[in-house]
Scaffold this motif. Structure first.
Motif, PDB file in Angstrom:
ATOM      1  N   UNK A 175      -0.926  14.132  -1.820  1.00 57.53           N
ATOM      2  CA  UNK A 175      -0.778  13.147  -0.744  1.00 57.53           C
ATOM      3  C   UNK A 175      -2.140  12.564  -0.353  1.00 57.53           C
ATOM      4  N   UNK A 176      -3.145  13.419  -0.176  1.00 53.08           N
ATOM      5  CA  UNK A 176      -4.481  12.953   0.211  1.00 53.08           C
ATOM      6  C   UNK A 176      -5.086  12.039  -0.854  1.00 53.08           C
ATOM      7  N   UNK A 177      -4.956  12.405  -2.127  1.00 50.51           N
ATOM      8  CA  UNK A 177      -5.480  11.561  -3.202  1.00 50.51           C
ATOM      9  C   UNK A 177      -4.785  10.203  -3.243  1.00 50.51           C
ATOM     10  N   UNK A 178      -3.483  10.206  -3.051  1.00 55.05           N
ATOM     11  CA  UNK A 178      -2.756   8.930  -3.087  1.00 55.05           C
ATOM     12  C   UNK A 178      -3.163   8.043  -1.906  1.00 55.05           C
ATOM     13  N   UNK A 179      -3.423   8.642  -0.754  1.00 58.74           N
ATOM     14  CA  UNK A 179      -3.865   7.870   0.418  1.00 58.74           C
ATOM     15  C   UNK A 179      -5.233   7.255   0.157  1.00 58.74           C
ATOM     16  N   UNK A 206      -7.411  -0.683  -1.579  1.00 59.99           N
ATOM     17  CA  UNK A 206      -6.588  -1.902  -1.545  1.00 59.99           C
ATOM     18  C   UNK A 206      -6.391  -2.368  -0.106  1.00 59.99           C
ATOM     19  N   UNK A 207      -6.053  -1.453   0.784  1.00 58.67           N
ATOM     20  CA  UNK A 207      -5.803  -1.800   2.187  1.00 58.67           C
ATOM     21  C   UNK A 207      -7.044  -2.397   2.849  1.00 58.67           C
ATOM     22  N   UNK A 208      -8.214  -1.824   2.580  1.00 58.18           N
ATOM     23  CA  UNK A 208      -9.449  -2.341   3.173  1.00 58.18           C
ATOM     24  C   UNK A 208      -9.667  -3.790   2.748  1.00 58.18           C
ATOM     25  N   UNK A 209      -9.543  -4.054   1.461  1.00 57.72           N
ATOM     26  CA  UNK A 209      -9.792  -5.411   0.960  1.00 57.72           C
ATOM     27  C   UNK A 209      -8.823  -6.428   1.544  1.00 57.72           C
ATOM     28  N   UNK A 210      -7.549  -6.103   1.601  1.00 57.19           N
ATOM     29  CA  UNK A 210      -6.589  -7.089   2.110  1.00 57.19           C
ATOM     30  C   UNK A 210      -6.679  -7.244   3.621  1.00 57.19           C
ATOM     31  N   UNK A 211      -6.965  -6.170   4.337  1.00 59.52           N
ATOM     32  CA  UNK A 211      -7.078  -6.280   5.801  1.00 59.52           C
ATOM     33  C   UNK A 211      -8.240  -7.176   6.190  1.00 59.52           C
ATOM     34  N   UNK A 232       0.816  -1.213   0.000  1.00 64.57           N
ATOM     35  CA  UNK A 232       0.000   0.000   0.000  1.00 64.57           C
ATOM     36  C   UNK A 232       0.848   1.260   0.000  1.00 64.57           C
ATOM     37  N   UNK A 233       1.935   1.260   0.773  1.00 62.36           N
ATOM     38  CA  UNK A 233       2.851   2.410   0.796  1.00 62.36           C
ATOM     39  C   UNK A 233       3.479   2.594  -0.587  1.00 62.36           C
ATOM     40  N   UNK A 234       3.853   1.502  -1.232  1.00 57.80           N
ATOM     41  CA  UNK A 234       4.427   1.596  -2.581  1.00 57.80           C
ATOM     42  C   UNK A 234       3.403   2.178  -3.564  1.00 57.80           C
ATOM     43  N   UNK A 235       2.153   1.688  -3.473  1.00 60.32           N
ATOM     44  CA  UNK A 235       1.101   2.226  -4.344  1.00 60.32           C
ATOM     45  C   UNK A 235       0.903   3.716  -4.089  1.00 60.32           C
ATOM     46  N   UNK A 236       0.820   4.057  -2.813  1.00 62.44           N
ATOM     47  CA  UNK A 236       0.627   5.454  -2.420  1.00 62.44           C
ATOM     48  C   UNK A 236       1.781   6.329  -2.915  1.00 62.44           C
ATOM     49  N   UNK A 237       3.002   5.825  -2.802  1.00 63.24           N
ATOM     50  CA  UNK A 237       4.182   6.594  -3.214  1.00 63.24           C
ATOM     51  C   UNK A 237       4.210   6.822  -4.719  1.00 63.24           C
TER      52      UNK A 237
END
Length: 187
Positions: free
Chosen positions: A160-164, A170-175, A133-138
């Motif tokens: 930054x806000x849009x990338x988050x 993605x984070x919601x689905x995997x968590x 997720x950090x890589x995607x966000x970056x």
């Protein structure tokens, strides 16, 4: 229905009728079978509305923890980029990593506290998927910051806000699917 029959007894003739059937022949169990009784039927599946409500509660909890993570992410990002003069990509990655740690605590003890207990596997999966997720966000931040020229104080925060937000789906689905799974032994 069968017609009445006449039976002769020593003193008189009597009319007898067959007893009415209370169950259909298809549902009447055979009386000569030595088979054990059938197991009880499994519980009815949860009403779809209840599942929708549970998903909505989960989304709200995820949003609360994620919202606090976004706040941590943006505060650390601005402190590093605009306060300490760090490079933009360094600031975004470090801010995301700090937020990742606070999000783990929020997810573990608030959003998914009813799920399986903390294990080394769960922690490893959380940080592996959060790293993705950090890589995607970056990558998304870099595209907006460098590619779209969103390099001023306001532009960098919008990028930054849009990338988050985009990486959060993605984070919601995997968590919910792999990291904080339901404990199968309790259901």
């Amino acid at each position: 229905m069968t017609p009445p029959t006449l039976q002769e007894t020593p003193s008189t003739l009597q009319e007898t009728r067959p007893a009415p059937a209370t169950t259909s022949p298809a549902t009447t169990p055979p009386t000569t079978s030595l088979a054990p009784p059938a197991p009880p039927a499994p519980p009815a599946p949860r009403f779809p509305l209840a599942r929708l409500r549970a998903l909505c509660v989960e989304l709200v909890k995820f949003g609360l923890v994620g919202g606090s993570g976004v706040a941590v992410n943006l505060v650390v990002f601005n402190l590093l980029l605009h306060g300490l003069g760090s490079r933009p990509m360094t600031a975004t990655v470090l801010a995301s990593c700090v937020a990742m740690g606070t999000n783990y605590l929020g997810f573990r003890f608030f959003t998914y506290r009813d799920r399986a207990s903390r294990t080394k596997r769960q922690i490893a999966l959380f940080f592996v998927f959060s790293g993705i997720g950090v890589a995607m966000e970056s990558v998304l931040f870099y595209a907006a910051y460098q590619g779209a020229g969103m390099d001023g104080p306001l532009g960098s925060n919008i990028a930054k806000a849009l990338s988050i937000v985009l990486a959060s789906a993605f984070r919601f689905l995997v968590c919910r699917t792999w990291v904080f799974q339901h404990d199968a032994r309790r259901h």
